[in-house]
Design an enzyme around this catalytic site. Sequence first.
Site, PDB file in Angstrom:
ATOM      1  CG  HIS A 176      -0.722  57.575 -26.504  1.00 27.86           C
ATOM      2  ND1 HIS A 176      -0.596  57.574 -27.877  1.00 27.86           N
ATOM      3  CD2 HIS A 176       0.082  56.575 -26.053  1.00 27.86           C
ATOM      4  CE1 HIS A 176       0.247  56.630 -28.246  1.00 27.86           C
ATOM      5  NE2 HIS A 176       0.673  56.004 -27.150  1.00 27.86           N
ATOM      6  CG  HIS A 213       2.534  52.902 -27.660  1.00 24.84           C
ATOM      7  ND1 HIS A 213       2.683  54.263 -27.573  1.00 24.84           N
ATOM      8  CD2 HIS A 213       3.768  52.393 -27.404  1.00 24.84           C
ATOM      9  CE1 HIS A 213       3.938  54.564 -27.270  1.00 24.84           C
ATOM     10  NE2 HIS A 213       4.609  53.440 -27.155  1.00 24.84           N
ATOM     11  CG  ASP A 244      -4.856  57.020 -34.906  1.00 24.69           C
ATOM     12  OD1 ASP A 244      -5.300  55.889 -34.643  1.00 24.69           O
ATOM     13  OD2 ASP A 244      -5.603  58.000 -35.106  1.00 24.69           O
ATOM     14  CB  CYS A 245      -2.457  55.640 -30.025  1.00 26.07           C
ATOM     15  SG  CYS A 245      -3.640  56.960 -29.636  1.00 26.07           S
ATOM     16  CB  SER A 246      -7.592  55.373 -30.867  1.00 25.79           C
ATOM     17  OG  SER A 246      -7.620  56.276 -31.957  1.00 25.79           O
TER      18      SER A 246
END
Length: 194
Positions: free
Chosen positions: A139, A151, A86-88
């Site tokens: 995000h 990303h 996921d993004c993080s």
Amino acid sequence: MSKWLCSILIVFATAAHAAPPEANTDEIDRLLADKGFLSQLEQVRHSVSDKAHTVAGRASDLVVNAMGFLGVPYKRGGNSAETGFDCSGFVRAIYQQTVGMVLPRRADQQAASTQVIDKKELQPGDLVFFNTMRRTFSHVGIYVGDGKFIHSPRSGSEVRVEDMRQSYWQRRFDGARRVAPTAGTQVGQVDDIK
């Protein structure tokens, strides 16, 4: 004498009088060397130069490493190339692998633990945050330069590079952050990473 000639003579006389007497540069250099100032100045110059090269090298390494994950699928809660990101999770993995820093797990936590910078100050390796879920800092991506960031965007997609100047990203931009050496924890100092 004409007024013009008198004026020129006054200007030259004033300039000559205002000029400081020439100092003997050999004596000044000897004094600075005796006090150890010259070697200290040289050490500071080398230290600043080394740090600048290190920062530039780390930013370059971050971007190159991140580009190596282009095409890895998005997975909610994912934090590895094998399972997806996921993004993080993507940002966290890149920083941990590249510079040995463990950032917090969630995008909002990453924003809170990093240094606020102006959008005009963005450099490759900095973090960019967006409001994509009707909440701030929902995000995150890594700035790669030239108005672009990398990303892991959303379910059904994969790690990719996008342009922050697109209207979608411009409307949702929440801010830019720089990861300072104290923002994360050095790998090996963390007992329990979740």
